[in-house]
Design an enzyme around this catalytic site. Structure first.
Site, PDB file in Angstrom:
ATOM      1  N   SER A 134       8.607  20.753  21.812  1.00 18.50           N
ATOM      2  CA  SER A 134       7.268  19.980  22.227  1.00 18.50           C
ATOM      3  C   SER A 134       6.482  20.831  22.775  1.00 18.50           C
ATOM      4  O   SER A 134       5.658  21.655  22.900  1.00 18.50           O
ATOM      5  CB  SER A 134       8.383  19.937  23.573  1.00 18.50           C
ATOM      6  OG  SER A 134       7.480  21.544  24.001  1.00 18.50           O
ATOM      7  N   ARG A 189      -9.440  24.126  26.929  1.00 20.47           N
ATOM      8  CA  ARG A 189     -10.491  23.336  25.865  1.00 20.47           C
ATOM      9  C   ARG A 189     -12.192  23.402  25.420  1.00 20.47           C
ATOM     10  O   ARG A 189     -12.445  23.563  24.220  1.00 20.47           O
ATOM     11  CB  ARG A 189     -10.321  22.126  25.982  1.00 20.47           C
ATOM     12  CG  ARG A 189      -9.090  21.549  26.020  1.00 20.47           C
ATOM     13  CD  ARG A 189      -8.629  20.048  26.410  1.00 20.47           C
ATOM     14  NE  ARG A 189      -7.286  19.206  25.720  1.00 20.47           N
ATOM     15  CZ  ARG A 189      -6.288  18.939  27.018  1.00 20.47           C
ATOM     16  NH1 ARG A 189      -6.966  19.092  28.296  1.00 20.47           N
ATOM     17  NH2 ARG A 189      -4.797  19.205  26.868  1.00 20.47           N
ATOM     18  N   SER A 242      -5.976  16.618  18.056  1.00 22.09           N
ATOM     19  CA  SER A 242      -7.374  15.704  18.432  1.00 22.09           C
ATOM     20  C   SER A 242      -6.781  14.588  18.691  1.00 22.09           C
ATOM     21  O   SER A 242      -7.506  13.799  19.621  1.00 22.09           O
ATOM     22  CB  SER A 242      -8.424  15.271  17.357  1.00 22.09           C
ATOM     23  OG  SER A 242      -9.389  16.824  17.346  1.00 22.09           O
ATOM     24  N   GLU A 259       6.748  24.146  22.370  1.00 24.78           N
ATOM     25  CA  GLU A 259       8.191  25.183  21.850  1.00 24.78           C
ATOM     26  C   GLU A 259       8.266  24.065  20.443  1.00 24.78           C
ATOM     27  O   GLU A 259       7.448  23.438  20.446  1.00 24.78           O
ATOM     28  CB  GLU A 259       9.133  24.296  22.854  1.00 24.78           C
ATOM     29  CG  GLU A 259       9.223  25.482  24.416  1.00 24.78           C
ATOM     30  CD  GLU A 259      10.302  24.738  25.252  1.00 24.78           C
ATOM     31  OE1 GLU A 259      10.805  24.119  24.685  1.00 24.78           O
ATOM     32  OE2 GLU A 259      10.221  25.332  26.583  1.00 24.78           O
ATOM     33  N   GLU A 314      -4.098  23.360  21.516  1.00 21.63           N
ATOM     34  CA  GLU A 314      -4.869  23.657  23.104  1.00 21.63           C
ATOM     35  C   GLU A 314      -5.294  21.482  23.398  1.00 21.63           C
ATOM     36  O   GLU A 314      -6.274  21.551  23.524  1.00 21.63           O
ATOM     37  CB  GLU A 314      -6.287  24.072  23.328  1.00 21.63           C
ATOM     38  CG  GLU A 314      -5.439  25.552  23.732  1.00 21.63           C
ATOM     39  CD  GLU A 314      -6.808  26.524  24.526  1.00 21.63           C
ATOM     40  OE1 GLU A 314      -6.798  26.129  25.746  1.00 21.63           O
ATOM     41  OE2 GLU A 314      -6.827  27.717  23.854  1.00 21.63           O
TER      42      GLU A 314
END
Lengths: 255, 381
Positions: free
Chosen positions: B131, B244, B367, B128, B364
């Site tokens: 978030s 991932r 890093s 979102e 996703e």
């Protein structure tokens, strides 16, 4: 309707071909594929099966390496496959191949035999025609549309200046031209299933094929290198065009 | 024991066929899709027909019942030609299908998996506007009213949303309980109160759609609960663990493509009367790039094989994503430099790969979040 598809395994159309003696150097070919016209024939057979039922059998003559192409035929949707096994494929001529194929399918009844119009390697285009001739079956080469009725096959082909439509009784041998269809990519499910299906292997020495070649390959020679291109000179586009037309008309008499 | 990169016959054939498909069907569209920022719709049915969208789904649901590793190979092979096509297949398999398989009730699976295997694209919707990494701070609310849930809120940066029909939406059913109120729902495009809103204009993977979703009193049937009420945080986080590895595979494919372009070009381009590849300064860079590509491939393959073996893979997946996205950016950047001025233009393919690489460090789990996961794992008592 049970359909037989003739599969020839050939060097990839982009593979580099080298010749040693009077033979193609097979060890130097990095990738082998189903001859593209045969792939069209296979696709047509699978579409017919999907539409109206029956089975598709793929058959290929060669050493064990041709099993890769038969597995690809499975992956695309063939039900059964036959390898006519010989370790000296290059010694057979078209007649020998046709004879071996006919012996291998003795006792089986296929109503339609589909094949590519020619192999993309030697471009002979003879095997299916010889098979039909030996058996006195109908044969229609260079098909661009195939429709199978209960009692006859209707095949459309390109002809000089138009289309030709043929009707044939069964069994019929049909060779596929480009444009008949666009072969599918094998699905993942097909690829996985193809590894589990058995390939029927028939040894050519046990089929009673004479194996006597009627044609001897005397030699292979690479085509002559393409002559260098020529750049037409001229001050501007109009002058260049004039020079080009002059060259086309006077030097090579193309106009 | 086999080498990590040693493929079974099935794996090798599948990789080769997907690669051929990508070369013939995708390659001609790559620059057009990138320029337009639009996925070519006619490609989608082809992806389904080849079984690329339901790789691990059971056969009874129309899938191929293949391994997770096979999905990784599919993403890698496609990404060698276009990482935008790679990510569509990646999200479908590693996020959406996997979440259904792991958390879906039998009736939910019977209803949606055949659609996901045969023609419907799925989206996984967690982020979102306020978030991202702090995923549990999400503001989308769910309320149970009679025989349905009512969802309200906005989701941002949703991959595949432009083409998708089935959405896994993460919302909070009980905000007082904090993250223990988070719940996952299945929403269809046609549900009342659901809409796909603004599409982002992005730096890279431009053909892949990234959109905002708006939920305004969106009505969801009770049976469209994915997992249990209040357990959505597990759905959200654990699904991303395997996702991932898929992003890692996308980055490996991208880096392999950049390296291949660099090798081909430097062998053919001449300066100072010699091919660029004959200069040792260039050779050492290419060698370094090849090492980078190899290490990221080994890490991605290993994480995927661990997942298939049923072993713990969370740490390895985080490392694989971190490393492969770093490598993809570095290798694509060097590839642009190998091409010199040409590399900076859209007439040559490496400029796009450099732009496409950037997303690897972001989606996703950034890093930084991968480093947090890895640190937490190695420091655990």
């Amino acid at each position: 309707m049970d359909i037989l598809v003739l599969i020839k395994q050939v060097p990839d159309t982009e593979a580099k071909i080298t010749v040693s003696g009077n033979k193609i150097n097979e060890a130097g070919v990095s990738k082998w594929i189903i001859s593209p016209y045969d792939e069209i024939a296979l696709e047509e057979a699978i579409r017919i099966k999907e539409k109206s039922g029956g089975t598709v059998t793929a058959i290929s003559v060669g050493d064990d390496s041709v099993q890769a192409s038969l597995r690809q035929a499975f992956a695309m949707g063939a039900d059964t496959a036959i390898q006519v096994k010989t370790d000296s494929y290059q010694m057979l001529d078209s007649f020998g191949i046709a004879e071996a194929l006919l012996k291998a399918i003795e006792g089986k009844e296929y109503k339609v035999i589909l094949a590519g119009r020619q192999g993309s390697d030697s471009d002979n285009g003879q095997v299916p025609l010889i098979m039909a001739t030996l058996k006195d079956w109908g044969v229609v080469p260079f098909a661009k549309k195939v429709e199978l009725k209960d009692d006859k096959a209707i095949i459309e082909c390109e002809a000089e200046g138009g289309d030709a439509v043929y009707e044939s009784s069964y069994p019929v041998v049909v060779t596929a031209n480009a444009g008949l269809n666009e072969p599918r990519y094998p699905s993942l499910k097909g690829i996985m299933a193809s590894k589990k299906k058995p390939i029927e292997v028939k040894n050519i020495s046990e089929l009673g094929v004479s194996g006597e070649a009627r044609i001897e390959v005397v030699g292979f020679e690479p085509p002559p290198p393409r002559p260098a291109g020529r750049v037409i000179d001229g001050a501007d586009a109009a002058e260049k065009a004039k020079a080009l037309v002059k060259a086309l008309a006077e030097e090579i008499k193309a106009l | 024991m086999n080498a990590l990169t040693q493929l079974t016959e099935e794996e090798r054939d599948f990789f080769q066929i997907v690669r051929d498909f990508a070369e013939k069907e995708v390659r001609p569209l790559v620059m057009k899709m990138d320029a337009a920022g639009q996925f070519e719709k006619s490609l989608i049915p082809k992806l389904f027909e080849m079984g690329l969208m339901g790789i691990e789904l059971p056969e009874k649901h129309g899938g191929s019942a293949a391994s997770f590793f096979m999905a990784i190979l599919g993403v890698q092979a496609l990404s060698q030609v276009d990482p935008s096509v790679g990510v569509m297949v990646d999200v479908q398999n590693t996020l959406v299908n996997n979440a259904f398989l792991r958390w879906g009730s039998e009736s939910l699976k019977d209803k949606y998996l055949p659609q996901l295997a045969s023609g419907k694209v799925g989206s996984y919707c967690l982020s979102e506007s306020s978030s991202g990494s702090d995923a549990f701070a999400l503001k989308t609310r769910a309320e149970k009213k009679g025989d349905k849930y009512i969802l309200n809120g906005q989701k941002l940066w949703i991959t595949n949303a432009g083409e998708a029909d089935i959405f896994i939406i993460i919302a909070n059913l009980n905000p007082e309980a904090g993250y223990k109120g988070i719940t996952a729902f299945i929403v269809e495009r046609g549900f009342k109160g659901f809409s796909v809103s603004k599409k982002e204009d992005k730096l890279g993977i431009r053909a892949s759609s990234t959109c905002e979703l708006v939920l305004e009193d969106c009505e969801v049937p009770l049976e469209n609960l994915l997992g249990e009420e209040g357990k959505g945080y597990k759905v959200a986080i654990e699904t991303l663990n395997e996702g991932r590895i898929g992003i890692g595979a996308q980055m490996v494919g991208l880096a392999e493509a950049a390296l291949k372009h660099a090798i081909d070009y430097t062998k053919q381009r001449e300066q100072f009367g010699k091919p660029l590849s004959s200069f040792q300064g260039m050779q050492f860079q290419l060698a370094q790039m090849a090492i980078d590509v190899e290490t990221s491939k080994l890490m991605v393959y290993n994480a995927a094989r661990l997942k298939d073996a049923g072993l713990d893979f969370v740490n390895e997946a985080a490392m694989a994503k971190f490393h492969s996205s770093q490598v993809a950016e570095r290798v694509a950047s060097l590839a642009v430099e190998c091409f010199g001025g040409y590399g900076f233009t859209k007439d040559y393919p490496v400029e796009k790969l450099y732009r496409d690489a950037k997303i690897g460090k972001i989606y996703e789990g950034t890093s930084f979040m991968q480093l947090m996961t890895i640190a937490k794992n190695i420091l655990a008592d």
